[in-house]
Design an enzyme around this catalytic site. Structure first.
Site, short mmCIF file in Angstrom:
data_model
loop_
_atom_site.label_atom_id
_atom_site.label_comp_id
_atom_site.label_asym_id
_atom_site.label_seq_id
_atom_site.Cartn_x
_atom_site.Cartn_y
_atom_site.Cartn_z
N GLU A 63 32.56 -19.69 -28.35
CA GLU A 63 32.41 -18.28 -27.97
C GLU A 63 33.32 -18.03 -26.80
O GLU A 63 33.17 -18.64 -25.74
CB GLU A 63 30.99 -18.00 -27.52
N ASP A 66 24.25 -10.73 -18.36
CA ASP A 66 24.61 -12.03 -17.83
C ASP A 66 24.12 -12.25 -16.41
O ASP A 66 23.99 -11.32 -15.63
CB ASP A 66 26.14 -12.18 -17.85
#
Lengths: 393, 257
Positions: free
Chosen positions: B46, B57
């Protein structure tokens, strides 16, 4: 409503709920429940009672005579500055705390820039005895020490946002992260008409009390419900949306939204979102935001912390795109001068945010019978330092 | 059928995917890192395209994104790198990033370019299902890109079924409802949730992510899913030593055990 939201949470091309799956249950719970809750008779009764007895509503619609003479029209100031805690922010905070209570939430989080929404949130949490955590950019904490102290005195925990640019947008990111980590017991009180649907609509509804009262008050003053112009400043746009709300369908009423040009729209230090921004996605909704060519969010600038936001609410983006409202901008300096003028012609020191709306009067031409309503969204106490520095008192 | 589908057909367990932010720790490192990861035994990658405001995040990936942006990483730069990367790396590549940079690039142009440079799938955490289904699905399909959805412990069974129906490579199962970079505390509740999803017998393979940082958490995840994704722990590793390329083999071994 012609300019209202559709079932998917869109105003024309703008809105929606661009949120990570981790937030989906939280936002979905709100979406499914908020209309039932806020339309419930018991909710309405408590909301109206608190607005009356605690906030001090209705806020006056004041016919500013000396000010009117200067501009050659009839200027009415909607005095949100006289609300408890000093701005319109409390209207939404009251609505959302009652909602949170009915959702069974035990903890409140909020983001704040200048601290006005943080103070309003801390206030209603104290009122209800609910835990309150306010996220605030580390830089804003330094710039707005008195409001940080107010929040602490009201019992809130103020958490510095240390990521990114350490200002409002980062505080918003941190609050969203907190909500991701605490999906069940926590309600996030967003302070403006931004964020994923249903927030923009919900906050607009709580703030719509402003225009609802204005119509009645204007009728009493002038014998007419509708003015020629309605004006307000726009950061995220909650006072403007509250001020426009019940005039949206009255097409004859010209709506003017005033953004912060900072040091000038093209100076590189500005928060004039509609002038500088492009369509994109920010904080959960499709809207207009200031960004680089690569779609990175640009840090805005305005002397007024409450207008220092890189986006605008999705409904504003829509009203701008279809030209239902006119979006203009005013510089730091113009706003400070307007604040001084109102102080000395009417004895009212406005928040620098609200002074942006006032400053635009200088650029308009009026007929002498024109009725003009301006939302005086907040009082200037919090801005005294800035005024003092600028004018050298 | 893209590389992801082929991978899941041939390998059904202990799949290891590694996330890293393009442009971190410095510009022009994407190819070297990807090559080292393939060599070390990662099954797919990824690659994060950085965004200024990554709400899903935690601090590790946000800081790496900030650094990457300061280093000059953009989608244009990344696509150029990926073109080179595909000459050297054969495992599937997924792009991970947020809506706004993709929208600015143009969704159609984004999909077209991604497919041309050999990208197999995309993870956009803030792209909602409604918008994907109604606005973007056909474009993704036109270019053969898989859109990968996230599922959390709070996602309802009905919604998981719907996600399964819209997915065509794998489903990204979040170990907890949190942002990236937390530590995985494999409690009974988490295991219960893994088990609940496992017994739904979905059409798509499951890959567990968020909080996978060592062999213990990787192995536990692999009991319930086809594999797991390591993100923040690897990004942290990249920032921890100047000769990070040298230790990638060791890092992967540490995860796989």
């Amino acid at each position: 409503m012609k300019y209202g939201v559709n079932e998917q949470g869109y105003y024309g091309d703008f809105g929606g709920a661009y949120i990570p799956e981790m937030l989906y249950p939280n936002v979905e719970e709100l979406r499914q429940q908020y209309l039932n809750i806020i339309n419930d008779a018991d909710f309405k009764a408590e909301f109206n009672q608190l607005l009356k007895d605690y906030v001090g509503r209705p806020s006056p619609l004041y016919h500013a005579k000396r000010y009117s003479e200067k501009y050659g029209c009839n200027i009415f100031l909607k005095r949100e500055d006289l609300n408890h805690t000093g701005s319109h922010k409390i209207n939404n905070a009251i609505g959302q705390i009652l909602l949170a209570e009915r959702l069974g939430k035990k903890r409140i989080i909020a983001e704040t820039g200048a601290g006005q929404h943080g103070v309003a949130t801390a206030t209603v949490c104290a009122l209800k005895g609910i835990e309150c955590v306010v996220y605030m950019g580390e830089i804003d904490i330094q710039r707005q020490a008195p409001n940080v102290a107010r929040m602490k005195m009201l019992g809130a925990t103020v958490v510095p946002a240390t990521s990114g640019s350490k200002t409002l947008k980062d505080a918003t990111n941190e609050a969203m992260r907190d909500w991701i980590a605490n999906p069940v017991d926590t309600h996030y009180i967003i302070g403006s008409v931004v964020g994923p649907y249903p927030y923009p609509e919900m906050v607009a509804q709580f703030q719509s009390i402003i225009s609802q009262e204005t119509k009645k008050q204007l009728l009493a003053h002038t014998g007419k419900e509708l003015p020629e112009y309605v004006m307000a400043c726009v950061g995220g746009g909650s006072n403007a949306m509250g001020m426009f709300y019940h005039f949206l369908d009255d097409e004859g009423v010209k709506l003017i939204a005033v953004e912060a040009a900072g040091k000038g729209v093209d100076s590189g230090h500005s928060a004039a979102t509609t002038a500088l921004g492009k369509e994109g996605v920010l904080h959960g909704s499709r809207t207009i935001l200031m960004q680089t060519e690569d779609g990175q969010v640009v840090e805005p600038y305005s002397i007024s912390a409450g207008l220092d936001y890189p986006g605008i609410g999705p409904q504003h983006a829509h009203l701008h795109k279809i030209n239902r409202a006119k979006y203009v901008s005013i510089t730091d300096e113009e706003s400070l001068q307007a604040g001084l003028l109102l102080s000395q012609t009417e004895g009212i020191i406005p928040a620098i945010e609200s002074a942006h709306a006032l400053a635009y009067l200088e650029k308009m031409q009026f007929q002498k019978d024109d009725n003009v309503v301006i939302c005086l969204s907040g009082r200037g106490d919090k801005d005294l330092d800035t005024y003092i520095k600028y004018f050298g008192y | 059928m893209n590389r992801l589908n082929q991978l899941f057909q041939t390998k059904k367990e202990n799949l290891l995917s590694i996330y890293f932010t393009a442009g971190y720790p410095s510009l022009n490192t994407t190819v070297d890192i990807a090559e080292a990861l393939e060599k070390a035994g990662a099954d797919f990658l990824e690659v994060g395209f950085p965004y200024s405001d990554p709400v899903a995040d935690g601090p590790t990936i946000q800081d790496s994104s900030q650094q990457a942006l300061e280093n000059g990483m953009t989608l244009n730069v990344l696509f150029e790198e990926l073109k080179e990367l595909r000459k050297l790396v054969t495992i599937p590549i997924i792009l991970m990033g947020y809506c706004n940079p993709m929208v600015q690039y143009g969704v159609e142009r984004f999909c077209k370019t991604a497919a041309e440079v050999g990208v197999d799938g995309v993870i956009v955490p803030d792209l909602p299902m409604y918008e994907y289904e109604n606005l973007y699905k056909d474009t993704f399909a036109k270019y053969g890109l898989s859109n990968i959805f996230l599922v959390t412990p709070q996602t309802s069974e009905e919604r998981i079924r719907k996600i399964d129906g819209l997915s065509n490579s794998f489903i990204y199962l979040l170990s907890s409802s949190s942002i990236t970079g937390g530590s995985l505390n494999v409690s009974d509740a988490v295991e219960g949730y893994y088990q609940r999803v496992k017994t739904m017998e979905l059409n798509n393979p499951l890959i567990i992510g968020f909080g996978i940082s060592d062999n213990k958490t990787f192995s536990k995840a692999c009991e319930y899913a086809n594999g797991a994704i390591v993100g923040s722990a690897f990004v942290k590793y990249l920032g921890s030593r100047a000769d990070y390329l040298e230790g990638i083999g060791e890092f992967i071994q540490g995860i796989k055990g």
